[in-house]
Design an enzyme around this catalytic site. Structure first.
Site, PDB file in Angstrom:
ATOM      1  N   ASN A 153       0.990 -14.508   2.202  1.00  0.00           N
ATOM      2  CA  ASN A 153       0.839 -13.883   0.875  1.00  0.00           C
ATOM      3  C   ASN A 153       1.110 -12.378   0.887  1.00  0.00           C
ATOM      4  O   ASN A 153       1.491 -11.816  -0.128  1.00  0.00           O
ATOM      5  CB  ASN A 153      -0.518 -14.218   0.253  1.00  0.00           C
ATOM      6  N   LYS A 176       2.421 -13.682  15.571  1.00  0.00           N
ATOM      7  CA  LYS A 176       2.857 -14.943  14.967  1.00  0.00           C
ATOM      8  C   LYS A 176       2.795 -14.812  13.447  1.00  0.00           C
ATOM      9  O   LYS A 176       1.725 -14.827  12.856  1.00  0.00           O
ATOM     10  CB  LYS A 176       1.959 -16.120  15.384  1.00  0.00           C
ATOM     11  N   GLY A 229      -6.152 -15.185   7.083  1.00  0.00           N
ATOM     12  CA  GLY A 229      -5.749 -16.512   6.631  1.00  0.00           C
ATOM     13  C   GLY A 229      -6.940 -17.251   6.073  1.00  0.00           C
ATOM     14  O   GLY A 229      -7.907 -16.642   5.603  1.00  0.00           O
ATOM     15  N   SER A 230      -6.869 -18.577   6.179  1.00  0.00           N
ATOM     16  CA  SER A 230      -7.898 -19.387   5.518  1.00  0.00           C
ATOM     17  C   SER A 230      -9.205 -19.378   6.302  1.00  0.00           C
ATOM     18  O   SER A 230      -9.249 -19.122   7.507  1.00  0.00           O
ATOM     19  CB  SER A 230      -7.405 -20.825   5.367  1.00  0.00           C
ATOM     20  N   ASN A 231     -10.245 -19.712   5.584  1.00  0.00           N
ATOM     21  CA  ASN A 231     -11.584 -19.772   6.162  1.00  0.00           C
ATOM     22  C   ASN A 231     -11.683 -20.850   7.242  1.00  0.00           C
ATOM     23  O   ASN A 231     -12.265 -20.620   8.305  1.00  0.00           O
ATOM     24  CB  ASN A 231     -12.554 -20.046   5.023  1.00  0.00           C
ATOM     25  N   VAL A 233      -9.302 -22.176   9.178  1.00  0.00           N
ATOM     26  CA  VAL A 233      -8.607 -21.789  10.411  1.00  0.00           C
ATOM     27  C   VAL A 233      -9.358 -20.642  11.094  1.00  0.00           C
ATOM     28  O   VAL A 233      -9.533 -20.631  12.315  1.00  0.00           O
ATOM     29  CB  VAL A 233      -7.135 -21.396  10.116  1.00  0.00           C
ATOM     30  N   GLY A 234      -9.850 -19.704  10.303  1.00  0.00           N
ATOM     31  CA  GLY A 234     -10.603 -18.567  10.854  1.00  0.00           C
ATOM     32  C   GLY A 234     -11.806 -19.019  11.666  1.00  0.00           C
ATOM     33  O   GLY A 234     -12.091 -18.496  12.747  1.00  0.00           O
ATOM     34  N   GLU A 251     -10.083 -11.945   8.728  1.00  0.00           N
ATOM     35  CA  GLU A 251     -10.055 -11.579   7.310  1.00  0.00           C
ATOM     36  C   GLU A 251      -9.685 -12.834   6.543  1.00  0.00           C
ATOM     37  O   GLU A 251      -8.583 -13.336   6.690  1.00  0.00           O
ATOM     38  CB  GLU A 251      -8.987 -10.478   7.127  1.00  0.00           C
ATOM     39  N   CYS A 285      -6.087 -12.585  -1.498  1.00  0.00           N
ATOM     40  CA  CYS A 285      -7.500 -12.724  -1.102  1.00  0.00           C
ATOM     41  C   CYS A 285      -8.366 -11.964  -2.083  1.00  0.00           C
ATOM     42  O   CYS A 285      -9.529 -12.276  -2.277  1.00  0.00           O
ATOM     43  CB  CYS A 285      -7.763 -12.126   0.265  1.00  0.00           C
ATOM     44  N   GLU A 386     -12.445 -21.024  -3.269  1.00  0.00           N
ATOM     45  CA  GLU A 386     -11.192 -20.286  -3.449  1.00  0.00           C
ATOM     46  C   GLU A 386     -10.073 -21.248  -3.841  1.00  0.00           C
ATOM     47  O   GLU A 386      -9.825 -22.237  -3.162  1.00  0.00           O
ATOM     48  CB  GLU A 386     -10.820 -19.562  -2.150  1.00  0.00           C
TER      49      GLU A 386
HETATM   50  C1  UN1 Z   1      -4.651  -9.849   0.542  1.00  0.00           C
HETATM   51  O1  UN1 Z   1      -4.650 -10.466  -0.518  1.00  0.00           O
HETATM   52  O2  UN1 Z   1      -4.860 -10.450   1.601  1.00  0.00           O
HETATM   53  O3  UN1 Z   1      -5.809  -4.944  -2.604  1.00  0.00           O
HETATM   54  C2  UN1 Z   1      -4.323  -8.414   0.661  1.00  0.00           C
HETATM   55  C3  UN1 Z   1      -4.859  -5.694  -2.674  1.00  0.00           C
HETATM   56  C4  UN1 Z   1      -3.700  -5.506  -1.735  1.00  0.00           C
HETATM   57  C5  UN1 Z   1      -3.911  -6.240  -0.468  1.00  0.00           C
HETATM   58  C6  UN1 Z   1      -4.280  -7.679  -0.638  1.00  0.00           C
HETATM   59  N1  UN1 Z   1      -3.535  -4.098  -1.478  1.00  0.00           N
HETATM   60  O4  UN1 Z   1      -4.819  -6.626  -3.470  1.00  0.00           O
END
Ligand code: UN1
Length: 496
Positions: A153, A176, A229-231, A233-234, A251, A285, A386
């Site tokens: 994303n 990766k 990435g996704s919860n 997988v995290g 994250e 996210c 989500e």
């Molecule tokens: C994300 O969605 O993982 O604040 C990052 C924001 C962007 C970064 C998003 N600067 O929406």
């Protein structure tokens, strides 16, 4: 229109572009057309890349940080020069509208210059020692080989958040990228090569999470994993890293809310919701997927938001007039459709959208109508989980206190926002909203790179991307004591 010269991408290992036999197609989500073939590497390529990184890191760590930073300055200038090319390619592989793609590339450029500046900072501390004729200080030192796993994303911005601080602080990287969006990785690796990064300091291995991701996470010579990435997988990565005592920065998701109080500027709130809910088609996210609305202004907000949603143009993001681009792939569409059904079953009222768009030019891409549910209660699944699409749930509340409680009732804690003109509410909100990022009178997106990015609870594991805080992921602290008294002085004992 910019064209990608390659028909097939290659891994970048030890400064060489290496072919891999097995490949898969990268599709433009706006048109369904194949853009390029991307390698599906195996553990063997990961092993080679880690070996190269390990060798290169020893030398790289000895290069003075201000000189390491020179490479990042050159990377920043090259990205700036190629901003339009990168942005168009980003829109082709990811789908986000061109204006947002330019914004994302800019985020990477900003990160290059910001982290290059760290080459002359990387501050440690000096502090008095408890004994006479003794000196004490602490210093950041590189960890070694860093494994970076990035999502589709934000294929370039997030890569820069992780690789730039890692590299400026003296580590080597094996990266990766997501298989859906490998072109940004290919372009960024080329830029690093042209900028004169010594071979092996940055390596790119394309492939699936199952093969490449797993091999990287479980490689004994990789000391840090930085993942977005996704919860699900995290959690798996955290468990694997836990077993190996490997440092891991995660994250993950969000269920971010905009709170609109009864004293708010409603038109401004509508703008904030539109931008943060439907920008990147809700695939951030940080996207706003809940609006916590004071019941006194609910009807007004609904009417104005619906009117503005009707004006949103949906289509191929390369067209400058388009406001909402496609969803990444058909799995993304299927997940959103599933949540629409869940919302309906739970008794939420669908005010707009709720379906994929398949007419005319849209039939070959993956498009979903901007969607608004109302009369949602905070315990419904659509208000808790989500969705990663252009779907917003309006949750009515009676007070500021209830709004905060609803905001904090989810298992994620990335971003939140409040629209109010009451200064007391502003300060209470920034204290009480339990997310890593809080906005006042703005939507939930738009984080700047020199501040820490990350969240509480299920969003992460306590680390932060970007900001000076990112350095904590990629460095160890070393405490150094120099005794110049010429005699043995015992700490805590020879204190008179
Ligand atoms: C994300 O969605 O993982 O604040 C990052 C924001 C962007 C970064 C998003 N600067 O929406």
């Amino acid at each position: 229109m910019v064209k990608l010269e390659a028909e097939k991408l290659r891994n970048f290992i030890n400064g060489e572009w290496q072919d891999v036999a097995r490949t898969t197609a990268v599709l433009n989500p706006a048109t369904g057309e194949e853009i390029v073939q991307v390698p599906l590497s195996s553990g063997e390529q990961v092993d080679k890349a880690v070996f190269a990184a390990k060798n290169a890191q020893k030398e790289w760590a000895l290069v003075p940080a201000p000189q390491r930073a020179e490479v990042l300055y050159r990377v920043g200038y090259l990205m700036k020069e190629r901003k339009e090319r990168l942005s168009q390619l980003l829109t082709s592989e990811n789908g986000k509208v061109i204006e947002e793609a330019r914004g994302e590339v800019q985020e990477g450029i900003d990160m290059a210059f910001y982290m290059a500046g760290e080459g002359r900072r990387l501050f440690g501390q000096t502090t008095p020692a408890e004994l006479k004729d003794k000196f004490a200080m602490s210093q950041r030192v590189p960890v070694g080989v860093i494994g970076i796993i990035t999502p589709w994303n934000f294929p370039i911005a997030i890569a820069t958040w992780k690789s730039f601080p890692a590299i400026v602080s003296g580590n080597a990287v094996v990266w990766k990228p997501a298989t859906e969006t490998p072109i940004m990785a290919f372009e960024l690796a080329k830029i690093f090569e042209e900028a004169g990064l010594p071979k092996g300091v940055l390596n790119v291995v394309f492939g699936s999470g199952n093969e490449v991701g797993n091999a990287l996470v479980n490689h004994e010579k990789v000391q840090v994993i930085s993942f977005t990435g996704s919860n699900d997988v995290g959690r798996e990565i955290a468990a694997a890293c836990g077993r190996q005592l490997k440092k891991v920065s995660l994250e993950m998701g969000g269920k971010n809310a905009v709170i609109v109080m009864d004293d708010a500027d409603i038109d401004l709130a509508v703008e904030g919701i539109l931008w943060s809910a439907f920008g990147t088609s809700g695939q951030r996210c940080t996207a706003c997927s809940r609006v916590i609305i004071h019941e006194k202004v609910k009807a007004t907000l609904e009417t104005r938001l619906l009117a503005k949603m009707e004006e949103l143009t949906i289509g191929n993001g390369l067209d400058e007039t388009i406001k909402v681009g496609p969803i990444i792939n058909d799995r993304g569409i299927a997940k959103i459709e599933e949540y629409i059904q869940i919302g309906k079953k739970e008794g939420a009222k669908l005010l707009a959208g709720g379906h994929a768009l398949t007419e005319g030019a849209k039939q070959d891409g993956n498009y979903f109508a901007p969607t608004l549910f109302t009369d949602v209660s905070s315990t419904m699944r659509i208000a808790q989980e989500e969705i990663f699409g252009p779907v917003v749930s309006l949750i009515p509340v009676k007070s500021f206190e209830e709004a905060v409680e609803v905001n904090n009732s989810v298992s994620f804690g990335l971003s939140s926002s409040i629209f109010t003109n009451d200064v007391n509410r502003v300060f209470r909100a920034q204290r009480d909203l339990d997310t890593g990022i809080v906005y006042v009178n703005a939507g939930t997106t738009g984080a700047e790179i020199h501040l820490p990015f990350g969240g509480t609870k299920g969003t992460g594991n306590g680390h932060r991307d970007s900001g000076v805080q990112a350095l904590d992921v990629f460095t160890e602290w070393k405490a150094i004591y120099v005794d110049y008294s010429g005699k043995l002085q015992r700490a805590q004992i020879d204190i008179d």
